[in-house]
Motif scaffolding. Structure first.
Motif, PDB file in Angstrom:
ATOM      1  N   GLU A 219      -9.199  12.619  47.845  1.00 25.29           N
ATOM      2  CA  GLU A 219      -9.728  11.604  48.730  1.00 25.29           C
ATOM      3  C   GLU A 219      -8.660  10.404  48.703  1.00 25.29           C
ATOM      4  N   ASN A 220      -8.134  10.407  47.439  1.00 25.83           N
ATOM      5  CA  ASN A 220      -7.289   9.156  47.175  1.00 25.83           C
ATOM      6  C   ASN A 220      -6.105   9.415  46.406  1.00 25.83           C
ATOM      7  N   GLU A 221      -5.044   8.556  46.224  1.00 30.38           N
ATOM      8  CA  GLU A 221      -3.880   8.888  45.407  1.00 30.38           C
ATOM      9  C   GLU A 221      -4.376   9.236  44.126  1.00 30.38           C
ATOM     10  N   PRO A 222      -4.090  10.459  43.594  1.00 31.41           N
ATOM     11  CA  PRO A 222      -4.307  10.889  42.462  1.00 31.41           C
ATOM     12  C   PRO A 222      -3.663   9.829  41.201  1.00 31.41           C
ATOM     13  N   SER A 223      -4.539   9.448  40.073  1.00 26.23           N
ATOM     14  CA  SER A 223      -4.063   8.632  39.128  1.00 26.23           C
ATOM     15  C   SER A 223      -3.020   9.340  38.073  1.00 26.23           C
ATOM     16  N   PRO A 224      -2.248   8.606  37.545  1.00 23.23           N
ATOM     17  CA  PRO A 224      -1.161   9.119  36.633  1.00 23.23           C
ATOM     18  C   PRO A 224      -1.720   9.880  35.557  1.00 23.23           C
ATOM     19  N   ASP A 225      -2.845   9.667  34.962  1.00 26.70           N
ATOM     20  CA  ASP A 225      -3.764  10.392  34.246  1.00 26.70           C
ATOM     21  C   ASP A 225      -4.137  11.575  34.630  1.00 26.70           C
ATOM     22  N   PHE A 226      -4.536  11.710  35.836  1.00 31.21           N
ATOM     23  CA  PHE A 226      -4.944  12.848  36.433  1.00 31.21           C
ATOM     24  C   PHE A 226      -3.757  13.825  36.459  1.00 31.21           C
ATOM     25  N   MET A 227      -2.709  13.451  36.941  1.00 35.98           N
ATOM     26  CA  MET A 227      -1.592  14.234  36.921  1.00 35.98           C
ATOM     27  C   MET A 227      -0.825  14.703  35.689  1.00 35.98           C
ATOM     28  N   ALA A 228      -0.947  13.922  34.808  1.00 32.78           N
ATOM     29  CA  ALA A 228      -0.488  14.242  33.389  1.00 32.78           C
ATOM     30  C   ALA A 228      -1.485  15.240  32.918  1.00 32.78           C
ATOM     31  N   THR A 229      -2.846  15.045  33.020  1.00 31.75           N
ATOM     32  CA  THR A 229      -3.576  16.176  32.503  1.00 31.75           C
ATOM     33  C   THR A 229      -3.341  17.531  33.060  1.00 31.75           C
ATOM     34  N   CYS A 230      -3.357  17.648  34.443  1.00 34.68           N
ATOM     35  CA  CYS A 230      -2.930  19.001  35.252  1.00 34.68           C
ATOM     36  C   CYS A 230      -1.748  19.567  34.517  1.00 34.68           C
ATOM     37  N   ARG A 231      -0.636  18.677  34.483  1.00 32.34           N
ATOM     38  CA  ARG A 231       0.645  19.253  34.043  1.00 32.34           C
ATOM     39  C   ARG A 231       0.324  19.928  32.675  1.00 32.34           C
ATOM     40  N   GLN A 232      -0.342  19.111  31.855  1.00 29.32           N
ATOM     41  CA  GLN A 232      -0.331  19.574  30.169  1.00 29.32           C
ATOM     42  C   GLN A 232      -1.450  20.999  30.442  1.00 29.32           C
ATOM     43  N   GLN A 233      -2.360  20.957  31.154  1.00 29.94           N
ATOM     44  CA  GLN A 233      -3.030  22.230  31.214  1.00 29.94           C
ATOM     45  C   GLN A 233      -2.305  23.497  31.722  1.00 29.94           C
TER      46      GLN A 233
ATOM     47  N   THR B  63      -9.825  19.868  34.229  1.00 32.64           N
ATOM     48  CA  THR B  63     -11.123  20.210  33.230  1.00 32.64           C
ATOM     49  C   THR B  63     -10.743  21.535  32.640  1.00 32.64           C
ATOM     50  N   PRO B  64     -11.429  21.515  31.276  1.00 34.74           N
ATOM     51  CA  PRO B  64     -11.384  22.884  30.379  1.00 34.74           C
ATOM     52  C   PRO B  64     -11.739  24.188  31.033  1.00 34.74           C
ATOM     53  N   GLU B  65     -12.870  23.854  31.983  1.00 34.28           N
ATOM     54  CA  GLU B  65     -13.492  25.140  32.675  1.00 34.28           C
ATOM     55  C   GLU B  65     -12.401  25.624  33.539  1.00 34.28           C
ATOM     56  N   ARG B  66     -11.683  24.975  34.441  1.00 32.64           N
ATOM     57  CA  ARG B  66     -10.690  25.588  35.056  1.00 32.64           C
ATOM     58  C   ARG B  66      -9.536  26.237  34.216  1.00 32.64           C
ATOM     59  N   LEU B  67      -9.240  25.560  33.336  1.00 39.62           N
ATOM     60  CA  LEU B  67      -8.197  26.243  32.359  1.00 39.62           C
ATOM     61  C   LEU B  67      -8.669  27.548  31.814  1.00 39.62           C
ATOM     62  N   GLN B  68     -10.014  27.308  31.164  1.00 40.67           N
ATOM     63  CA  GLN B  68     -10.365  28.754  30.535  1.00 40.67           C
ATOM     64  C   GLN B  68     -10.664  29.904  31.538  1.00 40.67           C
ATOM     65  N   PHE B  69     -11.244  29.510  32.866  1.00 40.03           N
ATOM     66  CA  PHE B  69     -11.236  30.299  33.887  1.00 40.03           C
ATOM     67  C   PHE B  69      -9.973  31.159  34.397  1.00 40.03           C
TER      68      PHE B  69
END
Length: 392
Positions: free
Chosen positions: A139-153, A104-110
């Motif tokens: 709760e489930n295996e994180p998606s590739p998109d989730f992990m890629a977005t985390c890495r990017q941020q 999320t942008p909120e976590r990044l900005q915070f």
């Protein structure tokens, strides 16, 4: 010598801090008194919730007044806990503490805002650290998109921290904190994530390695039944920096067949925070649940009943080895302090027993003075352990 010579820190998320006024009150009511009780030379790891960070950034008077309050209390501040975004002292926190996650942008900005505030609060000549969520709750295996977005941020955060250094001359590092039942919970998961992070950083890899690392919470990894010495060695061999080590102990139930011990454990099942619980046989995890409940204690499921030992994510005093019929992971904490001593640098050290207000064991919530004296005992115990290591 890699054990930090900075003043030992304790994490102020144990105190309410939902506004700048509450943060200031906590410094004056608790932190300054704790510092006097331990003879000074103490640092405070501030928790600046989103509303507090916003207030400090928007109100120059409030921002300018916070550093003198820290100084007047005889404290310093070189680390922030930016894991809890919202109200960590709400009546019920539980899973909310992991929101917003790193997509999320909120976590990044915070996180950027906390780093900028820390750069203003830190003493001259000291590097800083900001701890954060282990990407999110899983709760489930994180998606590739989730992990890629985390890495990017996170790469963007590293670049911001590099620019902050150019602007202010202050080094502030991000410390990602693995925790049970989260996207990053075990050391192997963290090592794998950082390998992918470094690979995906491209030309920014050196900046990412410089500014991004781990917050190693000893309680969390002990609950996972990890070998703490091997765990820290694996992190070092992977080229991942331990930017911060949170000194904390978990609860151990050494004999799940002991009904009296289970009855005592049931008193720690409380409604505010999550207390992930693991059972192991021969040191290997065989069962787990994301929260401790009275029912589990009084009527264990077959897999928990057959386990050799339970460990519970409930931060208990770091100077305690026994809690009635229960015990703690104090031995694992001592292992961590010894393992850190073998590193080529000195991670920040922070005691994080945020559970003092709910550590009732079927009694009334801890009073103000008992929290102060309890944290003071923790600080003194860790200082004595560090002194023994330095002497050796």
């Amino acid at each position: 010598m890699s054990i930090s010579t900075l003043p030992l820190a304790y994490c102020a998320n144990v105190h309410p801090g939902r506004s700048v006024d509450e943060v200031v009150a906590g410094l004056r009511t608790y932190s300054s008194v704790i510092s006097r009780e331990v003879g000074g030379d103490l640092s405070v790891g501030l928790w600046l919730a989103r509303p507090v960070a916003t207030e400090l950034l928007d109100d120059e008077t409030a921002a300018a007044s916070l550093r003198p309050v820290i100084d007047d209390a005889g404290l310093s501040c070189y680390t922030l806990n930016a894991f809890p975004f919202g109200d960590f002292h709400a009546e019920r926190v539980k899973h909310d503490v992991y929101q917003p996650d790193w997509t999320t942008p909120e976590r990044l900005q915070f996180t950027k805002d906390c780093a900028r505030l820390l750069a203003d609060l830190m003493p001259e000549g000291v590097e800083g650290s900001v701890s954060t969520v282990p990407l999110g709750y899983s709760e489930n295996e994180p998606s590739p998109d989730f992990m890629a977005t985390c890495r990017q941020q996170i790469i963007e955060t590293a670049q911001f921290l590099d620019e902050l250094h150019d602007e202010t001359g202050r080094v502030v590092r991000l410390a990602i904190e693995p925790e049970p039942f989260c996207v990053l919970e075990t050391t192997p998961q963290a090592v794998a994530f950082f390998g992918e992070l470094f690979d995906s950083a491209g030309d920014a890899e050196a900046v990412v390695r410089q500014h991004i690392g781990l917050c190693y919470d000893v309680c969390h990894q002990a609950v996972e039944f990890e070998d703490i010495t091997e765990s820290i060695r694996a992190v070092a061999e992977a080229g991942i920096r331990l930017n911060k080590v949170q000194l904390s102990c978990a609860i151990r139930l050494e004999d799940p067949s002991n009904k009296q011990a289970r009855d005592e454990l049931a008193a720690f099942a409380e409604p505010k925070y999550l207390h992930q619980t693991f059972g192991a046989k021969s040191g290997r995890v065989v069962c787990r649940t994301d929260d401790l409940t009275s029912q589990l204690c009084h009527e264990p499921s077959p897999d928990f009943a057959e386990a050799d030992e339970w460990r519970i994510h409930f931060h208990v005093p770091v100077d305690a080895q026994e809690l009635g019929c229960l015990s703690t992971t104090r031995a694992q904490l001592n292992e961590a302090l010894l393992a850190i001593d073998g590193l080529e640098y000195a991670p920040h050290l922070e005691i994080e027993t945020y559970t003092w207000p709910v550590m009732n064991r079927a009694e009334a919530p801890a009073a103000e003075q008992s929290i102060i004296s309890g944290i003071a005992r923790e600080v003194i115990a860790v200082r004595e352990q560090l002194s023994r290591q330095r002497a050796d």
